[in-house]
Design an enzyme around this catalytic site. Structure first.
Site, mmCIF file in Angstrom:
data_model
loop_
_atom_site.group_PDB
_atom_site.id
_atom_site.type_symbol
_atom_site.label_atom_id
_atom_site.label_comp_id
_atom_site.label_asym_id
_atom_site.label_seq_id
_atom_site.Cartn_x
_atom_site.Cartn_y
_atom_site.Cartn_z
ATOM 1 N N SER A 38 0.482 -1.229 -0.023
ATOM 2 C CA SER A 38 0.083 0.499 -0.127
ATOM 3 C C SER A 38 0.985 0.573 0.152
ATOM 4 C CB SER A 38 -1.199 0.250 1.228
ATOM 5 O OG SER A 38 -2.168 1.343 1.043
ATOM 6 N N TYR A 52 -4.942 7.960 -7.299
ATOM 7 C CA TYR A 52 -4.031 6.784 -6.489
ATOM 8 C C TYR A 52 -4.032 6.510 -5.020
ATOM 9 C CZ TYR A 52 0.215 5.257 -4.763
ATOM 10 O OH TYR A 52 1.617 4.239 -3.732
ATOM 11 N N LYS A 56 -5.476 2.882 -3.629
ATOM 12 C CA LYS A 56 -5.028 2.111 -1.631
ATOM 13 C C LYS A 56 -6.039 2.075 -0.880
ATOM 14 C CE LYS A 56 -0.515 1.471 -3.737
ATOM 15 N NZ LYS A 56 0.043 0.601 -4.170
#
Length: 196
Positions: A38, A52, A56
């Site tokens: 992660s 993004y 995650k």
């Protein structure tokens, strides 16, 4: 829209496909560790990197859930939350000449994007040490000897600092809103559902 699909395919669905393939083997042998790569942005969202961060965050949510689902089979899940590391990562990022549209120029998103781009090659994180740290935590050796019970492994000073700031903010919001949260229920005894 293509950027959203790409981020989710790489950071979320790709990791899930690999995990799904590994689980039957680990379950059969009743042991194994699934390492989810992660980011500090998966625990604390980053302005200018919403897609993004979202990919995650999704990975972390699934990881938390499957950690409990797989524990009875002796399978461990480890979420590695990487800070900024000195890798070619930024070279792979598609950066148009005019990154921010006019309304966002000068905002926190613009400043963050500029800082990230300008900092490439100067990140504090050492990728060799990060890899060694992950191996030591998975094998329970060296610096990872006492970390067999951790779900999250923030790596990098920036990752630790961001996590601390997020937890402080979350605690503030929870305590400030607790009375309202506990009011917003039916006036009947709590029966324990859903289980906590």
């Amino acid at each position: 829209m293509q950027q959203i699909r790409s981020q989710m395919e790489t950071n979320f669905f790709g990791a899930l496909a690999v995990t799904k393939g590994a689980i039957p083997h680990f379950r059969q042998h009743r042991t194994g560790t699934i390492v989810m790569i992660s980011s500090a942005s998966g625990f604390s969202g980053t302005p200018s990197q919403s897609m993004y961060s979202g990919s995650k965050f999704a990975l972390e949510g699934v990881s938390e859930s499957i950690a409990e689902e797989l524990a009875p089979f002796g399978i461990r899940v480890l979420i590695v939350e990487l800070g900024a590391y000195r890798t070619p990562f930024q070279n792979a990022v598609d950066k148009p000449a005019d990154v921010m549209s006019e309304p966002y120029k000068g905002t926190i998103s613009d400043k963050t994007a500029q800082r990230i781009t300008a900092g490439h090659g100067r990140q504090a994180g050492d990728p060799v040490k990060a890899a060694q740290a992950i191996v030591e935590v998975v094998t329970g050796t060296g610096r990872g000897a006492d970390l067999s019970d951790v779900l999250r492994l923030p790596l990098g000073r920036d990752a630790v600092t961001r996590a601390q700031v997020k937890m402080k903010s979350f605690s503030h919001d929870m305590e400030k809103g607790r009375e309202l949260a506990e009011w917003a229920v039916f006036d009947e005894p709590y029966d324990g559902y859903p289980p906590l």
